[in-house]
Design a protein around this motif. Sequence first.
Motif, PDB file in Angstrom:
ATOM      1  N   LEU A  91       0.832  -1.208   0.000  1.00  0.00           N
ATOM      2  CA  LEU A  91       0.000   0.000   0.000  1.00  0.00           C
ATOM      3  C   LEU A  91       0.865   1.256   0.000  1.00  0.00           C
ATOM      4  N   VAL A  99      -8.717  -0.832  -3.541  1.00  0.00           N
ATOM      5  CA  VAL A  99      -8.248  -2.215  -3.496  1.00  0.00           C
ATOM      6  C   VAL A  99      -9.405  -3.139  -3.868  1.00  0.00           C
ATOM      7  N   ALA A 115      -6.679  -1.297   4.964  1.00  0.00           N
ATOM      8  CA  ALA A 115      -6.956  -0.373   3.862  1.00  0.00           C
ATOM      9  C   ALA A 115      -7.859   0.767   4.331  1.00  0.00           C
ATOM     10  N   SER A 122     -12.443  -0.239  -0.614  1.00  0.00           N
ATOM     11  CA  SER A 122     -12.190  -1.579  -1.147  1.00  0.00           C
ATOM     12  C   SER A 122     -13.478  -2.258  -1.568  1.00  0.00           C
TER      13      SER A 122
END
Length: 472
Positions: A91, A99, A115, A122
């Motif tokens: 990342l 993502v 994330a 995501s």
Amino acid sequence: MKILVVAHRFPPKHQTGAELYSWRLARRLRKEGHEIVVFAADDDLMRRNYSVRTSDVDGLPVIEVQNHRLHRSFEETYIDPRMEAAFVDVLRNVRPDLVHFQHLLHHSVRYPRIAREAGIPSVLTLHEYWLLCGRNGQMQQGDGSNCERPSLDTCARCLCTFMWARQKIDLWMLRGLASVAKLTGVDLKAQARKLRLRRLVNTDPQSLSEEEIEFMRGQLLLREASVRDMFEMVDAVIAPSPSLRARFLEFGLDEESVILHDYGTDLKPFRNLTRVPRGEKLRVGFMGSVQPVKGVHLLVQAMADLEGLPIEATIHGDLSSKPEYVRALRKQLTPSVNLAGKIPSTAVPRFLSELDVLVVPSTWWENSPLVIHEAFAAGVPVVCSGMGGMADLVKDGVSGLHFETGNADDLAAQLRRLVEEPGLLERLVAGIPEIEDIRRDARFHSKLFEAVLLHHEELAAENDIEDLALDF
């Protein structure tokens, strides 16, 4: 948009359903103008555990981390701190806008939280039942019986008899065997696996102690809590089949949050495909992994029952992964069955063009088998087990025929119908549905990703967050 795709395995080394779909979609998204980076796990035993290597696969940058599954606890099968550290590094270096989690097996269910805390939205695609079932995600017990839904007691007993980790001695042994195979050509992995299973696994659920079962119950409750937290962290969930979606709704996911969207197929190789007309014999085919859960033995047994009828079968798949199973199949082969081995993906359209029917005899639920999509793209009806994602795709009596799961006699009966019932095969061909093209699939994902990113930015603005860029 810069998209990080997380996959449990990735081509060219790994070429089963979820891996192939992840690769094809990533390639198409790149053609749609997105910048794609792939983060995948691998299991090359000759490389150091958790070592990282980068490669280029058809123009896609791929970052692979070796995960030899030397888990010190059951928890590490779904929460792996060292894989999480690698994910954080990716990342930081890639700095994606979004993502796309294609699979978290061999990774960690805490990735979506990582994330989210880094300010990155995501999307998660469900490919099977691993988030519900710690035994390979197949909702199937050690004796081959299928589970209708997770049950704490049943799952605890099942996982007490499942080899969910390697030990270092296994790694050393397998490395040694790989060296022997390289030098001599003699593959001893099957024998080693038998010894390893005897040493590590109590395969009799009835002999388990109550303490063992109770301990695993506690472990499963912790796993479930982690999975539920993971779902809270993703911005959207995609389920390719109604059956798969229904299972996760039963698990408690909100109906509006799980999008039903099937896989796209690269239809270009199937355009202008010339079908080879049917001859005197009904031509039956199988493509896939040659292992018990795929039910290849059922097709072999059914063909033995049909010996003497004008019918022949060709079976394509890797014959090296389950050598004992393949040896057992060979003992049952009749002259009408050809155990043909692997088939390159480029040869699949031609193989299908030479078939009258494809058989998908899996003994587990499946999700949305790519091989059925490809058969339909080639104009080939399918005979399949009447359960799960197979039954979702193949409408019984319309685009194919169902048989009772695990019942070779019933499979033989359905194939006999295709030989003996005038006009049945032609009606099934006429009933084949239109297949989603990978280009349209990529456009769907592009729109979804854009909507997720926009929603994420709006939430950031509402909360007066000036900068959600990575800050580790």
